[in-house]
Design an enzyme around this catalytic site. Structure first.
Site, short mmCIF file in Angstrom:
data_model
loop_
_atom_site.label_atom_id
_atom_site.label_comp_id
_atom_site.label_asym_id
_atom_site.label_seq_id
_atom_site.Cartn_x
_atom_site.Cartn_y
_atom_site.Cartn_z
N GLU A 167 0.81 -1.23 0.00
CA GLU A 167 0.00 0.00 0.00
C GLU A 167 0.84 1.28 0.00
O GLU A 167 0.63 2.18 0.82
CB GLU A 167 -0.98 -0.02 1.17
N GLU A 376 -5.74 -8.70 0.67
CA GLU A 376 -6.47 -8.25 1.86
C GLU A 376 -7.91 -7.98 1.47
O GLU A 376 -8.18 -7.38 0.42
CB GLU A 376 -5.86 -7.00 2.49
#
Length: 493
Positions: A167, A376
């Site tokens: 991320e 995720e």
């Protein structure tokens, strides 16, 4: 598209779950590990526990892997802790750290579980930040190269799927959240120099993986949040496009094409921003050919136009789990995020939108034509065991069922999707809410108060593992390769 049949998952599809070292391992002062910057950041989240103990995976990893095998996992996505492998600026390899990860990897392989390994999931060694300048310094590129080389050389014989940076887009778009903006005098401009250095680290890791790991594959891990326009007002559509650019697309374009987009170059020029590009940098970015995208997707967002004279407001996360406390960002002249009346929300004001995962897969496949995996996706909730030591999490079963079904529809739509690894296997330390915000298929029997009290006494609680109802539901789905849904689908095909 509407289909008259249930979605089919391909043979060999990887089913598993995810974690991150700093959120699950604990043992921050054991095994030769040094302090990381995120350790200090976690200590600012009181009254929640910090990551000193977390889920104590460091001492429970064999038990955890056995539970994964029982559930039917064929993959497990986790990260390596940089300060556990290279604990000081002398660059010496910590053999205790290598031994821990060797044991974990061997345990996974022996149980037929494919390791999917993240190099960097927020735990920069404190020595890199204090002695080199962290992401603000180009010296960090060499330090990261050394760390990545050690990982590929020591584990690449068994690990074939690698993830570079977790991320990066969220670290930059929301710099204060994880402390990335710490020490910056002008974050508006400094973020792009930091971002460029992280891009160079990513590119370095990609090339090293292809050089050092036989049959190795590597990709980035963007956090993807599809942005819907609030209305059919044309400027709301532009606002949604702007939000996608400034929180996601700029990064994905760079990963996939090896160069910065015209959109961001024009933005830099119009705002007098120097991203710090030096001779040879663009050639390095262009040379790094990723093999796939790993995607973190939990929810969607909704945007509307924000005029240039709107009052700017930063994103303020819901830090308590009391619904209604999130404050959406306003970026004048670009976009503002707003509530979506067509979806439900979690206690932390995250949209419950299973269609978002299908949207993201379609979006990423249409733009980049690279294989995709989910690393995720999950449901955070306040949770407690009952009097019989059971954890009944039907809400998580419903969330996972709907999301996985939509993932299957994306496969039917033509997307090349190779795996699903939701967040998370066990309960672990949330980024900002301790262990109170639970995501796991397996309950870790402790609380933030118990973790804080145990740490003060210099002890580690038992952290017993309890299989939640979602564990059994997911196991049945995995073992049927996505056929046994175990309930009604409300967002059907």
């Amino acid at each position: 598209m509407h289909y008259d049949h249930e979605p089919q998952f391909p043979e060999g599809f990887m089913w598993g779950a995810s974690s991150a070292a700093w959120q699950v391992e604990g043992a921050t002062n054991e095994g030769g590990r040094s302090c990381s910057a995120i350790d200090l950041n976690s200590k600012t989240k009181k009254p929640f526990a910090d990551n000193s103990i977390a889920a104590d995976h460091y001492h429970h990893f064999k038990e955890d892997v056995a539970l994964m095998a029982e559930c039917g996992f064929t993959s497990y996505r986790f990260s390596l802790a940089w300060p556990r492998i290279i604990p000081s600026s002398d660059g010496k390899v910590n053999e205790e750290g290598i031994a821990f990860y060797n044991e974990l990897i061997d345990e996974l392989v022996n149980h037929g579980i494919e390791p999917i390994v993240t190099l960097y999931h927020y735990d920069m060694p404190l020595w890199v930040e204090e002695e080199l300048g962290g992401w603000k310094s180009r010296e960090t590129i060499d330090a990261f190269e050394h760390y990545a080389r050690v990982c590929f050389e020591r584990f690449g014989d068994r690990v074939k799927y690698w993830l570079s940076i977790n991320e990066q887009n969220m670290q930059i778009a929301y710099g204060g959240w994880l402390g990335v903006s710490k020490g910056c005098d002008n974050w508006f401009k400094d973020q792009w120099r930091i971002n460029h250095i992280i891009n160079l680290c990513h590119a370095t890791a990609v090339n090293l993986c292809h050089e050092l790991v036989p049959d190795g594959k590597i990709g980035p891990v963007p956090g993807m949040v599809p942005i819907y326009p609030e209305s059919c007002e044309p400027m709301d559509q532009i606002a949604a496009m702007n939000a996608e650019e400034f929180t996601e697309k700029i990064w994905n374009d760079t990963y996939a094409f090896g160069e910065y987009s015209d959109f961001v170059k024009n933005y830099w020029e119009n705002n007098d921003i120097d991203p710090g590009i030096e001779p040879g940098d663009e050639e390095l970015l262009k040379s790094a050919k990723i093999d796939f995208f790993a995607i973190n997707c939990y929810r969607s967002n909704t945007a509307k136009w924000a005029p240039a004279d709107a009052k700017e407001h930063p994103y303020e996360l819901n830090k308590t789990g009391n619904k209604g406390e999130l404050v959406f960002p306003v970026v004048p002249g670009a976009y503002q995020l707003v509530y979506n009346p067509h979806v439900e929300y979690t206690d932390w004001d995250w949209e419950i939108d299973p269609v978002s995962i299908r949207y993201v897969m379609r979006y990423m496949w249409d733009h980049y034509r690279l294989p995709l995996m989910i690393t995720e996706n999950g449901f955070g909730a306040h949770e407690h065991k009952d009097a019989e030591d059971k954890v009944h999490d039907q809400y998580r079963i419903d969330f996972l069922r709907e999301n996985i079904y939509q993932l299957g529809l994306a496969i039917e739509d033509g997307c090349d999707i190779i795996g699903y690894n939701p967040w998370s296997f066990t309960d672990l330390l949330s980024t900002g809410n301790g262990i109170e915000k639970r995501y796991g298929l397996v309950y870790v029997d402790t609380t933030d108060d118990e973790l804080n009290e145990a740490q003060a006494r210099g002890e580690v609680p038992a952290c017993s593992r309890i299989k939640k109802d979602s564990f059994y539901w997911y196991s049945n789905l995995i073992k049927s390769n996505g056929v046994n849904w175990g309930g009604e689908i409300t967002h059907g095909c």
